[in-house]
Design a protein around this motif. Structure first.
Motif, PDB file in Angstrom:
ATOM      1  N   ILE A   1       3.955  -1.262  19.785  1.00 24.65           N
ATOM      2  CA  ILE A   1       3.859  -0.639  18.429  1.00 24.65           C
ATOM      3  C   ILE A   1       4.191  -1.722  17.401  1.00 24.65           C
ATOM      4  CG2 ILE A   1       4.325   1.022  16.696  1.00 24.65           C
ATOM      5  CD1 ILE A   1       4.774   3.065  18.885  1.00 24.65           C
ATOM      6  N   VAL A   2       5.395  -2.455  17.695  1.00 27.06           N
ATOM      7  CA  VAL A   2       5.670  -3.429  16.530  1.00 27.06           C
ATOM      8  C   VAL A   2       4.641  -4.553  16.568  1.00 27.06           C
ATOM      9  CG1 VAL A   2       7.459  -5.348  16.157  1.00 27.06           C
ATOM     10  CG2 VAL A   2       8.135  -2.922  16.554  1.00 27.06           C
ATOM     11  N   LYS A   3       4.168  -5.029  17.860  1.00 22.91           N
ATOM     12  CA  LYS A   3       3.144  -5.991  18.169  1.00 22.91           C
ATOM     13  C   LYS A   3       1.978  -5.813  17.683  1.00 22.91           C
ATOM     14  CE  LYS A   3       4.671  -8.520  22.450  1.00 22.91           C
ATOM     15  NZ  LYS A   3       4.892  -7.659  23.726  1.00 22.91           N
ATOM     16  N   THR A   4       1.597  -4.421  17.716  1.00 25.81           N
ATOM     17  CA  THR A   4       0.367  -4.313  17.038  1.00 25.81           C
ATOM     18  C   THR A   4       0.433  -4.215  15.494  1.00 25.81           C
ATOM     19  OG1 THR A   4       0.203  -2.771  18.871  1.00 25.81           O
ATOM     20  CG2 THR A   4      -1.440  -2.428  16.931  1.00 25.81           C
ATOM     21  N   ALA A   5       1.474  -3.849  14.936  1.00 21.30           N
ATOM     22  CA  ALA A   5       1.851  -3.567  13.556  1.00 21.30           C
ATOM     23  C   ALA A   5       1.775  -5.175  13.145  1.00 21.30           C
ATOM     24  CB  ALA A   5       3.105  -3.078  13.391  1.00 21.30           C
ATOM     25  N   LEU A   6       2.358  -5.922  13.595  1.00 21.05           N
ATOM     26  CA  LEU A   6       2.438  -7.463  12.930  1.00 21.05           C
ATOM     27  C   LEU A   6       0.793  -7.702  13.220  1.00 21.05           C
ATOM     28  CD1 LEU A   6       3.880  -9.729  12.083  1.00 21.05           C
ATOM     29  CD2 LEU A   6       4.495 -10.504  14.406  1.00 21.05           C
TER      30      LEU A   6
ATOM     31  N   LEU B   1      -3.842  -9.331   9.844  1.00 15.81           N
ATOM     32  CA  LEU B   1      -5.273  -9.023   9.349  1.00 15.81           C
ATOM     33  C   LEU B   1      -5.304  -8.546   7.975  1.00 15.81           C
ATOM     34  CD1 LEU B   1      -6.903  -7.087  12.156  1.00 15.81           C
ATOM     35  CD2 LEU B   1      -8.085  -8.478  10.606  1.00 15.81           C
ATOM     36  N   ASN B   2      -4.411  -7.978   7.517  1.00 17.30           N
ATOM     37  CA  ASN B   2      -4.474  -7.378   5.988  1.00 17.30           C
ATOM     38  C   ASN B   2      -3.854  -8.338   5.081  1.00 17.30           C
ATOM     39  OD1 ASN B   2      -5.744  -4.936   6.477  1.00 17.30           O
ATOM     40  ND2 ASN B   2      -3.548  -3.721   7.093  1.00 17.30           N
ATOM     41  N   LEU B   3      -3.507  -9.556   5.497  1.00 17.77           N
ATOM     42  CA  LEU B   3      -2.722 -10.537   4.389  1.00 17.77           C
ATOM     43  C   LEU B   3      -3.428 -10.922   3.487  1.00 17.77           C
ATOM     44  CD1 LEU B   3      -0.063 -12.041   3.937  1.00 17.77           C
ATOM     45  CD2 LEU B   3      -0.712 -13.488   5.437  1.00 17.77           C
ATOM     46  N   SER B   4      -4.687 -11.047   3.918  1.00 19.97           N
ATOM     47  CA  SER B   4      -5.669 -11.564   2.796  1.00 19.97           C
ATOM     48  C   SER B   4      -6.434 -10.567   2.003  1.00 19.97           C
ATOM     49  CB  SER B   4      -6.649 -12.611   3.471  1.00 19.97           C
ATOM     50  OG  SER B   4      -7.507 -11.996   4.383  1.00 19.97           O
ATOM     51  N   ILE B   5      -6.493  -9.414   2.218  1.00 23.61           N
ATOM     52  CA  ILE B   5      -7.168  -8.336   1.740  1.00 23.61           C
ATOM     53  C   ILE B   5      -6.322  -7.349   1.185  1.00 23.61           C
ATOM     54  CG2 ILE B   5      -9.291  -8.682   2.886  1.00 23.61           C
ATOM     55  CD1 ILE B   5      -8.619  -6.571   4.822  1.00 23.61           C
ATOM     56  N   LYS B   6      -4.937  -7.318   1.316  1.00 24.43           N
ATOM     57  CA  LYS B   6      -4.103  -6.174   0.826  1.00 24.43           C
ATOM     58  C   LYS B   6      -2.973  -6.753  -0.186  1.00 24.43           C
ATOM     59  CE  LYS B   6      -5.924  -2.361   3.217  1.00 24.43           C
ATOM     60  NZ  LYS B   6      -5.978  -1.060   3.364  1.00 24.43           N
ATOM     61  N   PRO B   7      -2.176  -6.055  -1.027  1.00 22.55           N
ATOM     62  CA  PRO B   7      -1.182  -6.748  -1.641  1.00 22.55           C
ATOM     63  C   PRO B   7       0.039  -6.799  -0.709  1.00 22.55           C
ATOM     64  CG  PRO B   7      -1.418  -4.449  -2.207  1.00 22.55           C
ATOM     65  CD  PRO B   7      -2.677  -4.708  -1.235  1.00 22.55           C
ATOM     66  N   ILE B   8       0.001  -7.819   0.211  1.00 22.44           N
ATOM     67  CA  ILE B   8       1.173  -7.861   1.163  1.00 22.44           C
ATOM     68  C   ILE B   8       2.375  -8.455   0.555  1.00 22.44           C
ATOM     69  CG2 ILE B   8       1.992  -8.324   3.533  1.00 22.44           C
ATOM     70  CD1 ILE B   8      -0.074  -6.878   3.789  1.00 22.44           C
ATOM     71  N   GLY B   9       2.267  -9.439   0.072  1.00 24.05           N
ATOM     72  CA  GLY B   9       3.259 -10.252  -0.759  1.00 24.05           C
ATOM     73  C   GLY B   9       3.777  -9.468  -1.867  1.00 24.05           C
TER      74      GLY B   9
ATOM     75  N   ALA C   1       5.959 -16.528   7.477  1.00 29.35           N
ATOM     76  CA  ALA C   1       6.552 -15.530   8.575  1.00 29.35           C
ATOM     77  C   ALA C   1       5.709 -14.689   9.022  1.00 29.35           C
ATOM     78  CB  ALA C   1       7.752 -15.017   7.708  1.00 29.35           C
ATOM     79  N   ILE C   2       4.790 -14.118   8.308  1.00 27.40           N
ATOM     80  CA  ILE C   2       3.782 -13.056   8.879  1.00 27.40           C
ATOM     81  C   ILE C   2       2.793 -13.771   9.890  1.00 27.40           C
ATOM     82  CG2 ILE C   2       1.892 -11.579   8.387  1.00 27.40           C
ATOM     83  CD1 ILE C   2       3.246 -10.839   5.654  1.00 27.40           C
ATOM     84  N   LEU C   3       2.256 -14.926   9.448  1.00 26.95           N
ATOM     85  CA  LEU C   3       1.357 -15.709  10.426  1.00 26.95           C
ATOM     86  C   LEU C   3       1.998 -16.311  11.600  1.00 26.95           C
ATOM     87  CD1 LEU C   3      -1.234 -16.829   7.474  1.00 26.95           C
ATOM     88  CD2 LEU C   3      -1.293 -14.928   8.879  1.00 26.95           C
ATOM     89  N   GLY C   4       3.278 -16.716  11.292  1.00 30.95           N
ATOM     90  CA  GLY C   4       3.894 -17.283  12.318  1.00 30.95           C
ATOM     91  C   GLY C   4       3.504 -18.827  12.514  1.00 30.95           C
ATOM     92  N   THR C   5       3.115 -19.411  11.475  1.00 29.27           N
ATOM     93  CA  THR C   5       2.609 -20.796  11.539  1.00 29.27           C
ATOM     94  C   THR C   5       2.889 -21.298  10.142  1.00 29.27           C
ATOM     95  OG1 THR C   5       0.256 -20.341  10.603  1.00 29.27           O
ATOM     96  CG2 THR C   5       0.498 -20.359  12.774  1.00 29.27           C
ATOM     97  N   PRO C   6       3.064 -22.749  10.298  1.00 31.31           N
ATOM     98  CA  PRO C   6       3.262 -23.252   8.689  1.00 31.31           C
ATOM     99  C   PRO C   6       2.139 -23.511   8.139  1.00 31.31           C
ATOM    100  CG  PRO C   6       3.501 -25.012  10.505  1.00 31.31           C
ATOM    101  CD  PRO C   6       3.300 -23.511  11.156  1.00 31.31           C
TER     102      PRO C   6
ATOM    103  N   VAL D   1       7.133   1.038  10.940  1.00 34.92           N
ATOM    104  CA  VAL D   1       7.570  -0.284  11.624  1.00 34.92           C
ATOM    105  C   VAL D   1       7.707  -0.885  10.106  1.00 34.92           C
ATOM    106  CG1 VAL D   1       6.929  -2.493  12.160  1.00 34.92           C
ATOM    107  CG2 VAL D   1       6.024  -0.577  13.761  1.00 34.92           C
ATOM    108  N   ILE D   2       9.160  -0.566   9.794  1.00 38.52           N
ATOM    109  CA  ILE D   2       9.567  -1.083   8.448  1.00 38.52           C
ATOM    110  C   ILE D   2       9.746  -2.592   8.297  1.00 38.52           C
ATOM    111  CG2 ILE D   2      11.018  -0.505   6.504  1.00 38.52           C
ATOM    112  CD1 ILE D   2      11.638   2.273   8.008  1.00 38.52           C
ATOM    113  N   PHE D   3       8.988  -3.406   7.548  1.00 39.30           N
ATOM    114  CA  PHE D   3       9.077  -4.680   7.457  1.00 39.30           C
ATOM    115  C   PHE D   3       9.964  -5.177   6.133  1.00 39.30           C
ATOM    116  CE2 PHE D   3       5.009  -4.529  10.007  1.00 39.30           C
ATOM    117  CZ  PHE D   3       5.506  -5.480  10.937  1.00 39.30           C
ATOM    118  N   GLY D   4      10.759  -6.188   6.158  1.00 37.95           N
ATOM    119  CA  GLY D   4      11.459  -6.531   4.939  1.00 37.95           C
ATOM    120  C   GLY D   4      11.389  -8.110   5.441  1.00 37.95           C
ATOM    121  N   PHE D   5      11.668  -8.844   4.154  1.00 36.94           N
ATOM    122  CA  PHE D   5      11.676 -10.209   4.140  1.00 36.94           C
ATOM    123  C   PHE D   5      12.823 -10.571   3.734  1.00 36.94           C
ATOM    124  CE2 PHE D   5      10.819 -14.525   2.260  1.00 36.94           C
ATOM    125  CZ  PHE D   5      10.308 -14.916   3.465  1.00 36.94           C
ATOM    126  N   SER D   6      13.783 -11.735   4.385  1.00 41.41           N
ATOM    127  CA  SER D   6      15.093 -12.078   3.932  1.00 41.41           C
ATOM    128  C   SER D   6      14.946 -13.647   4.002  1.00 41.41           C
ATOM    129  CB  SER D   6      15.870 -11.373   4.856  1.00 41.41           C
ATOM    130  OG  SER D   6      17.060 -12.361   5.191  1.00 41.41           O
TER     131      SER D   6
END
Lengths: 233, 233
Positions: free
Chosen positions: B153-158, B163-171, B190-195, B18-23
DNA sequence: TTCCTATTGTCTCACTTCGTAACAATAATA
DNA sequence: TATTATTGTTACGAAGTGAGACAATAGGAA
């Protein structure tokens, strides 16, 4: 016991289970010893052709330990080439009295999906010292050397267990239905490997609104008796 | 293109990415379209006999997208029986002009180890709209129907990404080397789906001591110019 | 030049959470 | 009745967070 046949199982795929139990103070793990070899390993198994992966792990747990209806969580899949050591598997099978062809499917490379299980002290009847002849409980910090990458698998399992401690019902699945706050704290301390403050822990747990308070437990000691708690459904 | 041979690959084992990109505003995913079938799927592949699982996924990413040196994280292995639909694979292969025996290894059941990848906008040259003829970027919330259990699989990836947003170098792995605080916030949203609250977010990020402040970026708009930041090593 | 506008960086204040210590309650024993 | 060890609760300061206010400012408009 007859060897598993290639006809029944998917080749190249295995699973391993890190079965955690809690006894009084320490976090323990179920380890298998292969007879006549002195080799120690995690209990594992193979997946049948028409069987869900998750169910295969449940079945394996039932076959090897007699334990049913156990909390299971998949945490990682191990697929390094270094973990492929056919001579280890050959030793184990031969020591068990099997003659093995060189092209036997169990001598091929396996990728292993690892799960951890949490065992409620209720079910083991507070006797986490011996379940069967070849299965034994070991303290997490005092494991023997295990075959292949199984020591790494245990370390990784512990890491995920710590990660999940605050977001999954870990304590609920390691403790009996009713327990004291101190017992719950000891579970958390054993998993995290660090002491926790009694008052902060109690306040935090009660603040989660997942605990129900029951009667006190009088244990004959000369001091205030603690309340029993259970997790609300 | 010749079919992969069973001689080269481990049977019953696959991987999907599941290859994520941000645009700009949205979180996107790379989806493959199989020609002549109208079927959409995650890019995936198989593991060679002498190849680490992790490296196989890296190789697959390179082969299919040309992308090298990408942040990859394994998150779950999917092994339900329902995901076994040989007719789907047969359709894809036949539409590609291959004649397939009924006992071809690619028609057997596969257990799939799923990874997510994070693509730095630097590498895609801010053009996450088309990479190759059959690969395209899709908004996470507007995916087409994918084959097998790939939507799951995509839903699980998200879920694991959140979950990892606060503990891994996602940004760090979704943004170019230098970025504004607003861009970082948009990634998180965009990752959390909330403002998220602007001031709290800024305060929290700066408090983490993982950002280095650089020069301002003047974008020609009639307002204060934001600072650029980068992650410290 | 001066004013205006949209955005950004920071500060304040109330509220919550957490570490820490103190204190009160109490079950059995001497 | 006093003692002791443990448990439940409260108090207080430190740190973090939500929400709003305010100052700074880059370019366009007047």
């Amino acid at each position: 016991m007859a060897l598993p046949s290639e006809k029944n199982y998917l080749s190249h795929i295995a699973f391993d289970s890190v079965i955690f139990g809690f006894s009084g103070q320490k976090l323990k793990i179920l380890i298998m010893e292969y007879h006549n070899t002195g080799l120690y390993a995690l209990p594992g198994g193979f997946v049948m052709h028409n069987e869900d992966l998750d169910l295969a792990v449940q079945r394996g747990l039932l076959e090897r330990t007699g334990l049913d209806n156990i909390y299971l969580e998949q945490f990682h899949t191990f697929g390094n080439v270094e973990r492929y050591k056919p001579e280890v598997m050959r030793n184990i099978l031969q020591a068990d009295g099997h003659a093995i062809d060189n092209d036997h499917w169990m001598l091929e490379r396996f990728i292993s999906v690892a799960y951890y299980a949490l065992i409620n002290s209720d079910k083991v009847e507070t006797r986490p010292d011996q379940i069967s002849d070849s299965l034994g409980w070991y303290n997490v910090e005092e494991l023997p050397e295990l075959i292949l990458d199984h020591n790494t698998i245990v370390k990784t399992a512990l890491k995920y267990l710590q990660l999940n401690l605050s977001i999954k019902p870990i304590g609920k699945n390691l403790l009996p239905n009713k327990f004291t706050m101190k017992e719950l704290q000891q579970v958390h301390e054993a998993i995290l490997g660090t002491p926790l403050r009694r008052t902060s822990f109690q306040r935090r747990m009660l603040g989660l609104d997942i605990l129900e308070r029951h009667e006190k437990r009088f244990n004959g000691k000369a001091h205030k008796a603690p309340y029993l708690y259970s997790f609300v459904e």
